[in-house]
Write a protein that holds these residues in place. Sequence first.
Motif, mmCIF file in Angstrom:
data_model
loop_
_atom_site.group_PDB
_atom_site.id
_atom_site.type_symbol
_atom_site.label_atom_id
_atom_site.label_comp_id
_atom_site.label_asym_id
_atom_site.label_seq_id
_atom_site.Cartn_x
_atom_site.Cartn_y
_atom_site.Cartn_z
ATOM 1 N N MET A 124 0.836 -1.195 0.000
ATOM 2 C CA MET A 124 0.000 0.000 0.000
ATOM 3 C C MET A 124 0.876 1.252 0.000
ATOM 4 O O MET A 124 2.078 1.172 0.271
ATOM 5 C CB MET A 124 -0.921 -0.001 1.235
ATOM 6 N N PRO A 125 0.297 2.414 -0.297
ATOM 7 C CA PRO A 125 1.085 3.647 -0.239
ATOM 8 C C PRO A 125 1.608 3.904 1.168
ATOM 9 O O PRO A 125 0.947 3.590 2.163
ATOM 10 C CB PRO A 125 0.076 4.724 -0.660
ATOM 11 N N SER A 126 2.788 4.483 1.261
ATOM 12 C CA SER A 126 3.360 4.840 2.555
ATOM 13 C C SER A 126 2.601 6.023 3.147
ATOM 14 O O SER A 126 1.897 6.763 2.444
ATOM 15 C CB SER A 126 4.841 5.188 2.412
ATOM 16 N N LEU A 127 2.728 6.202 4.462
ATOM 17 C CA LEU A 127 2.104 7.326 5.149
ATOM 18 C C LEU A 127 3.103 8.472 5.259
ATOM 19 O O LEU A 127 4.214 8.292 5.758
ATOM 20 C CB LEU A 127 1.642 6.903 6.546
ATOM 21 N N SER A 128 2.712 9.622 4.780
ATOM 22 C CA SER A 128 3.596 10.789 4.837
ATOM 23 C C SER A 128 3.574 11.405 6.227
ATOM 24 O O SER A 128 2.605 11.248 6.980
ATOM 25 C CB SER A 128 3.142 11.840 3.816
ATOM 26 N N GLY A 129 4.644 12.095 6.566
ATOM 27 C CA GLY A 129 4.622 12.906 7.771
ATOM 28 C C GLY A 129 3.644 14.051 7.600
ATOM 29 O O GLY A 129 3.294 14.431 6.477
ATOM 30 N N ALA A 130 3.165 14.587 8.705
ATOM 31 C CA ALA A 130 2.146 15.634 8.619
ATOM 32 C C ALA A 130 2.389 16.714 9.660
ATOM 33 O O ALA A 130 2.992 16.473 10.711
ATOM 34 C CB ALA A 130 0.749 15.043 8.800
ATOM 35 N N ILE A 131 1.942 17.907 9.335
ATOM 36 C CA ILE A 131 1.876 19.015 10.286
ATOM 37 C C ILE A 131 0.409 19.300 10.532
ATOM 38 O O ILE A 131 -0.389 19.364 9.592
ATOM 39 C CB ILE A 131 2.584 20.263 9.739
ATOM 40 N N GLU A 132 0.030 19.443 11.803
ATOM 41 C CA GLU A 132 -1.350 19.737 12.159
ATOM 42 C C GLU A 132 -1.420 21.107 12.817
ATOM 43 O O GLU A 132 -0.606 21.428 13.679
ATOM 44 C CB GLU A 132 -1.890 18.665 13.102
ATOM 45 N N VAL A 133 -2.376 21.888 12.401
ATOM 46 C CA VAL A 133 -2.515 23.244 12.926
ATOM 47 C C VAL A 133 -3.988 23.519 13.170
ATOM 48 O O VAL A 133 -4.855 23.022 12.446
ATOM 49 C CB VAL A 133 -1.909 24.284 11.948
ATOM 50 N N GLY A 134 -4.281 24.279 14.208
ATOM 51 C CA GLY A 134 -5.668 24.632 14.484
ATOM 52 C C GLY A 134 -5.827 25.307 15.834
ATOM 53 O O GLY A 134 -4.895 25.340 16.643
ATOM 54 N N MET A 153 -8.980 22.087 31.056
ATOM 55 C CA MET A 153 -9.476 21.343 29.909
ATOM 56 C C MET A 153 -9.000 22.038 28.639
ATOM 57 O O MET A 153 -9.052 23.266 28.547
ATOM 58 C CB MET A 153 -11.006 21.283 29.908
ATOM 59 N N ARG A 154 -8.523 21.244 27.692
ATOM 60 C CA ARG A 154 -8.153 21.780 26.391
ATOM 61 C C ARG A 154 -8.972 21.073 25.313
ATOM 62 O O ARG A 154 -9.192 19.862 25.383
ATOM 63 C CB ARG A 154 -6.656 21.584 26.106
ATOM 64 N N VAL A 155 -9.415 21.849 24.335
ATOM 65 C CA VAL A 155 -10.172 21.293 23.212
ATOM 66 C C VAL A 155 -9.505 21.747 21.923
ATOM 67 O O VAL A 155 -9.902 22.740 21.303
ATOM 68 C CB VAL A 155 -11.649 21.736 23.250
ATOM 69 N N PRO A 156 -8.433 21.036 21.492
ATOM 70 C CA PRO A 156 -7.774 21.391 20.242
ATOM 71 C C PRO A 156 -8.532 20.814 19.039
ATOM 72 O O PRO A 156 -8.974 19.667 19.051
ATOM 73 C CB PRO A 156 -6.385 20.755 20.365
ATOM 74 N N VAL A 157 -8.673 21.647 18.020
ATOM 75 C CA VAL A 157 -9.249 21.231 16.737
ATOM 76 C C VAL A 157 -8.172 21.448 15.684
ATOM 77 O O VAL A 157 -7.730 22.587 15.468
ATOM 78 C CB VAL A 157 -10.507 22.049 16.396
ATOM 79 N N THR A 158 -7.709 20.370 15.048
ATOM 80 C CA THR A 158 -6.570 20.491 14.136
ATOM 81 C C THR A 158 -6.900 19.983 12.744
ATOM 82 O O THR A 158 -7.733 19.089 12.561
ATOM 83 C CB THR A 158 -5.356 19.713 14.667
ATOM 84 N N TYR A 159 -6.213 20.555 11.775
ATOM 85 C CA TYR A 159 -6.321 20.152 10.371
ATOM 86 C C TYR A 159 -4.948 19.690 9.922
ATOM 87 O O TYR A 159 -3.953 20.402 10.092
ATOM 88 C CB TYR A 159 -6.802 21.323 9.515
ATOM 89 N N GLY A 160 -4.879 18.472 9.380
ATOM 90 C CA GLY A 160 -3.591 17.895 9.020
ATOM 91 C C GLY A 160 -3.191 18.180 7.579
ATOM 92 O O GLY A 160 -3.997 18.035 6.656
ATOM 93 N N VAL A 161 -1.938 18.585 7.402
ATOM 94 C CA VAL A 161 -1.347 18.808 6.077
ATOM 95 C C VAL A 161 -0.205 17.818 5.902
ATOM 96 O O VAL A 161 0.780 17.856 6.646
ATOM 97 C CB VAL A 161 -0.828 20.254 5.926
ATOM 98 N N THR A 162 -0.348 16.887 4.956
ATOM 99 C CA THR A 162 0.674 15.863 4.732
ATOM 100 C C THR A 162 1.771 16.410 3.831
ATOM 101 O O THR A 162 1.525 17.218 2.935
ATOM 102 C CB THR A 162 0.058 14.600 4.114
ATOM 103 N N LEU A 163 2.998 15.939 4.075
ATOM 104 C CA LEU A 163 4.177 16.494 3.403
ATOM 105 C C LEU A 163 4.981 15.405 2.701
ATOM 106 O O LEU A 163 6.195 15.349 2.817
ATOM 107 C CB LEU A 163 5.058 17.229 4.424
ATOM 108 N N GLY A 164 4.324 14.510 1.980
ATOM 109 C CA GLY A 164 5.015 13.433 1.273
ATOM 110 C C GLY A 164 5.351 13.855 -0.141
ATOM 111 O O GLY A 164 6.042 14.843 -0.374
ATOM 112 N N ASN A 165 4.849 13.114 -1.116
ATOM 113 C CA ASN A 165 5.037 13.477 -2.516
ATOM 114 C C ASN A 165 4.033 14.573 -2.873
ATOM 115 O O ASN A 165 2.918 14.315 -3.324
ATOM 116 C CB ASN A 165 4.840 12.250 -3.419
ATOM 117 N N GLY A 166 4.420 15.798 -2.641
ATOM 118 C CA GLY A 166 3.500 16.906 -2.781
ATOM 119 C C GLY A 166 2.777 17.146 -1.468
ATOM 120 O O GLY A 166 2.907 16.398 -0.510
ATOM 121 N N VAL A 167 2.015 18.210 -1.432
ATOM 122 C CA VAL A 167 1.286 18.582 -0.221
ATOM 123 C C VAL A 167 -0.153 18.103 -0.336
ATOM 124 O O VAL A 167 -0.818 18.320 -1.347
ATOM 125 C CB VAL A 167 1.324 20.111 -0.009
#
Length: 295
Positions: A124-134, A153-167
Amino acid sequence: MFQRLVPTRSAMWLSTPLNALATALLAVSSAALLTATAHAEEKPKWELGLGATGLSLPDYRGSDESHVYAFPIPYVVYRGDVLKADREGARAELIDFGDKAHVDLGLNGSIPVSSTKNTARRGMPSLSGAIEVGPALEVHFYRSAGDQVRLKMRVPVTYGVTLGNGVGTDGWQVSPNLNLDIRSVLGFQGWNLTMLGGPIYATRQRHAYFYDVAPQYATADRPAYRATAGYSGAQFIAGLSKRFDRTWVGAFMRYDNLNGAVFRDSPLVKTRSYLAGGVAVAWVLGQSSDMVSVD
């Protein structure tokens, strides 16, 4: 920080061992209250250094295969009015509600995983590293008189941006958690203990990235699978650290439980509970002459 260490959620999702650990934590916090001596201090506005970390992490949540990682890390502390980088992470405080609550913008990340080194994902395709921000809402429930113990209490809401072959992207995640911080735990001056735990919820896109098996990758032992959005299991993290004169040391342990997760039947989920951890050491090489007051 690594492999989405942001975890954790309320006690109703935690297993019996974690309930026992939580009980022990309450006892520790009571002891810390008896030795509270924290007060405001003058510290450099910024500090820079270099260190190294060793981590033992599963390839992904639910994998029964793990790897040990060792690499250099930067040591960065910045005590600005809006931008901050400290033991609570890198963030920008967006909205301040005084001593009770605030909203900040945080960063998190995950490491890449090669499918050629993971039996369940082979072919299967490999999993790219990611940066999450939110954004993250932080609400303070309790502070001891000397600020030795904090419960929030913390309630983080994050959106992941993968950094493999392209963004690319891997969707949204929300991970509300209860966080207990204890300074100079059990009277050991300078040793800081952080414990946090809670559930994780994520979109179908996030679950699909890790747990979908497309028909072209299906085998006799790995049937096709399509994940859905919803509950992603629970995490519990305990971290211990101390800052010496020019040296910082830290360690963490993470427990993950996927019982009840909507993707638990994916053929890529090989275990529903596991431990991960790591240690780090850093040396402070320089600091600002400009001092600021911090608690």
